[in-house]
Design a protein around this motif. Structure first.
Motif, PDB file in Angstrom:
ATOM      1  N   ILE A  10      46.702  36.224  39.093  1.00 38.53           N
ATOM      2  CA  ILE A  10      47.120  34.995  40.009  1.00 38.53           C
ATOM      3  C   ILE A  10      47.301  33.712  39.194  1.00 38.53           C
ATOM      4  CG2 ILE A  10      46.185  33.757  41.996  1.00 38.53           C
ATOM      5  CD1 ILE A  10      44.683  36.205  43.094  1.00 38.53           C
ATOM      6  N   VAL A  11      48.394  33.309  39.468  1.00 43.42           N
ATOM      7  CA  VAL A  11      48.639  31.723  38.980  1.00 43.42           C
ATOM      8  C   VAL A  11      48.086  31.052  39.930  1.00 43.42           C
ATOM      9  CG1 VAL A  11      50.315  30.492  37.893  1.00 43.42           C
ATOM     10  CG2 VAL A  11      50.621  32.893  37.704  1.00 43.42           C
ATOM     11  N   LEU A  12      47.398  30.068  39.383  1.00 46.37           N
ATOM     12  CA  LEU A  12      46.755  29.096  40.517  1.00 46.37           C
ATOM     13  C   LEU A  12      47.271  27.642  39.987  1.00 46.37           C
ATOM     14  CD1 LEU A  12      42.868  30.051  39.908  1.00 46.37           C
ATOM     15  CD2 LEU A  12      44.584  30.707  41.772  1.00 46.37           C
ATOM     16  N   ALA A  13      47.918  27.151  40.993  1.00 42.87           N
ATOM     17  CA  ALA A  13      48.495  25.742  40.952  1.00 42.87           C
ATOM     18  C   ALA A  13      47.352  24.779  40.909  1.00 42.87           C
ATOM     19  CB  ALA A  13      49.380  25.301  41.911  1.00 42.87           C
ATOM     20  N   ASP A  14      47.049  23.842  39.943  1.00 44.43           N
ATOM     21  CA  ASP A  14      45.936  22.912  39.893  1.00 44.43           C
ATOM     22  C   ASP A  14      46.356  21.645  40.613  1.00 44.43           C
ATOM     23  OD1 ASP A  14      43.273  22.014  39.588  1.00 44.43           O
ATOM     24  OD2 ASP A  14      43.819  21.526  37.527  1.00 44.43           O
ATOM     25  N   LEU A  15      46.004  21.254  41.799  1.00 44.15           N
ATOM     26  CA  LEU A  15      46.429  20.074  42.588  1.00 44.15           C
ATOM     27  C   LEU A  15      45.194  19.160  42.519  1.00 44.15           C
ATOM     28  CD1 LEU A  15      48.267  21.932  45.496  1.00 44.15           C
ATOM     29  CD2 LEU A  15      49.326  20.827  43.646  1.00 44.15           C
TER      30      LEU A  15
ATOM     31  N   ARG B  15      56.295  41.060  37.182  1.00 42.99           N
ATOM     32  CA  ARG B  15      56.692  41.134  38.559  1.00 42.99           C
ATOM     33  C   ARG B  15      56.207  40.310  39.684  1.00 42.99           C
ATOM     34  NH1 ARG B  15      55.630  46.411  36.754  1.00 42.99           N
ATOM     35  NH2 ARG B  15      53.564  46.307  38.103  1.00 42.99           N
ATOM     36  N   ASN B  16      56.936  39.872  40.442  1.00 41.71           N
ATOM     37  CA  ASN B  16      56.258  38.690  41.335  1.00 41.71           C
ATOM     38  C   ASN B  16      55.878  39.704  42.576  1.00 41.71           C
ATOM     39  OD1 ASN B  16      55.700  37.007  43.389  1.00 41.71           O
ATOM     40  ND2 ASN B  16      57.798  36.082  43.477  1.00 41.71           N
ATOM     41  N   ALA B  17      54.623  39.260  42.860  1.00 46.71           N
ATOM     42  CA  ALA B  17      54.028  40.217  44.133  1.00 46.71           C
ATOM     43  C   ALA B  17      54.673  40.304  45.294  1.00 46.71           C
ATOM     44  CB  ALA B  17      52.358  40.096  44.008  1.00 46.71           C
TER      45      ALA B  17
ATOM     46  N   TRP C 278      51.469  33.762  42.721  1.00 45.73           N
ATOM     47  CA  TRP C 278      51.450  32.512  42.455  1.00 45.73           C
ATOM     48  C   TRP C 278      50.738  32.052  43.753  1.00 45.73           C
ATOM     49  CZ3 TRP C 278      53.863  29.636  38.478  1.00 45.73           C
ATOM     50  CH2 TRP C 278      54.380  30.388  37.331  1.00 45.73           C
ATOM     51  N   TYR C 279      49.552  31.198  43.659  1.00 46.46           N
ATOM     52  CA  TYR C 279      48.894  30.351  44.745  1.00 46.46           C
ATOM     53  C   TYR C 279      48.994  29.266  44.613  1.00 46.46           C
ATOM     54  CZ  TYR C 279      44.439  29.986  47.301  1.00 46.46           C
ATOM     55  OH  TYR C 279      43.655  29.652  48.229  1.00 46.46           O
ATOM     56  N   TYR C 280      49.719  28.316  45.548  1.00 54.19           N
ATOM     57  CA  TYR C 280      49.610  26.996  45.361  1.00 54.19           C
ATOM     58  C   TYR C 280      48.885  26.258  46.325  1.00 54.19           C
ATOM     59  CZ  TYR C 280      51.994  22.449  45.590  1.00 54.19           C
ATOM     60  OH  TYR C 280      52.473  21.134  45.283  1.00 54.19           O
TER      61      TYR C 280
END
Length: 335
Positions: free
Chosen positions: A262-267, A236-238, A209-211
């Motif tokens: 990769i889960v991308l947080a869209d800010l 699994r969380n890397a 997860w990439y914030y």
């Protein structure tokens, strides 16, 4: 997402609100509703009458209140990080915005609040609203989410959905709309159960997860909501061995772990590496990040930035990530 560390002991205190502000008439003993009592990050709160001039210190707190139908009892909000949920946009527009980020003490008190609600401890920093104990001395009860207590030892070891549901129930109790809160929670439970089955069975994937950020990316450790969602979906969380909610990573270590997805947080706040498109552009151009398996195979899932911390949007994040994993891995199997 990031908070300003605040370390102090939480005193045992009882906060009372003697009158319903803005009602125009004093509440009588005969007609007064029973006081509501909740505990917030170790601080007992007793509220004698449902608040009528509440302030939500950021968007996630405001969206919980609006979902409970409390727009008419809000004297203000602040710190909008994403577009408001479409179904809440109209009532949100009617709530006064006190500050772009957190209002300071004077700006907050100018709105004559009778209740303050925040999901982040940084809202009660000295340069923001000031401590909850100080607000108590002014007769203003302040509720803080258990996900980010001032006393870090009070924060649960992992961010669980039950804590979100309890928080919704607490706020509904404070405002005298508990049945409404129970209905909201029941619907979220139903959706969560269905979302937990949305990812492929026997999923074999390491997820990162990439914030935000590019040089020093903020990524999800094991103790925050992303870790809970990843486990719920059978992935699994890397960075499951990192006991922080959002540690600062480095690309060499990320490359060594080489996540599959990769889960991308869209800010939408406009900072370096905030939007999902900015993240994708960086990942594809950076000499280290571009060699990641997830990047080479275009395995991205995008979620709104405000959904990666506990909020009314958290079940939606489970739905979106589960559906994204199903899409990516059905494509993988068919290729």
């Amino acid at each position: 997402m990031k908070t300003i560390p605040i370390r102090w002991g939480v005193a045992a205190a009882v906060l009372t609100l003697a009158t319903a502000c803005g009602s125009g008439t004093a509440a009588t003993t005969a007609s007064a509703p029973p006081a509501s009592r909740v505990t917030s990050c170790g601080l007992p709160l007793t509220i004698q009458a449902p608040p009528r001039r509440a302030v939500a210190m950021e968007q996630n707190a405001a969206e919980i209140m609006l979902t409970l139908g409390l727009a008419g009892r809000m004297a203000g909000t602040a710190y909008q990080t994403d577009p408001v949920l479409p179904e809440l946009a109209e009532p949100y527009a009617e709530v006064p915005v006190l500050a772009e980020h957190y209002p300071g003490r004077e700006a907050l008190l100018a709105g004559k609040p009778d209740f303050v609600y925040s999901m982040r401890a940084s809202a009660f920093a000295p340069e923001a609203a000031g401590s909850r104990q100080d607000l108590a001395r002014l007769g203003v009860p302040a509720y803080l989410s258990s996900n980010d207590c001032e006393d870090r030892s009070l924060i649960p070891a992992t961010a669980e959905f039950e804590a979100i549901f309890k928080e919704i129930d607490d706020i509904a109790t404070v405002f005298g709309v508990r049945e409404r809160g129970q209905a909201v929670v029941a619907d979220l439970r139903r959706r969560l159960e269905a979302a937990g089955r949305s990812a492929p069975a026997d999923l074999d994937a390491d997820v990162m997860w990439y914030y935000s950020g590019t040089e020093t990316p903020a990524i999800a450790g094991d103790t925050g909501l992303p870790g809970t969602i990843t486990r719920l979906l059978g992935a699994r969380n890397a960075f499951a061995d990192v006991e922080q909610q959002w540690p600062e990573g480095n690309w060499e270590e990320i490359a060594a772990r080489d996540p599959d997805v990769i889960v991308l947080a869209d800010l939408t706040r406009g900072g370096d590496g905030d939007s999902a498109e900015d993240k994708k552009r960086f990942l594809r151009e950076d000499p280290v990040a571009s060699r990641l398996t997830a990047v080479r195979n275009d395995r991205f899932v995008v979620v709104p930035g405000s959904s990666v911390d506990p909020s009314i949007r958290s079940v939606t994040a489970v739905e979106q990530v589960g559906q994204g994993l199903a899409r990516l891995y059905s494509e993988k199997e068919s290729s």
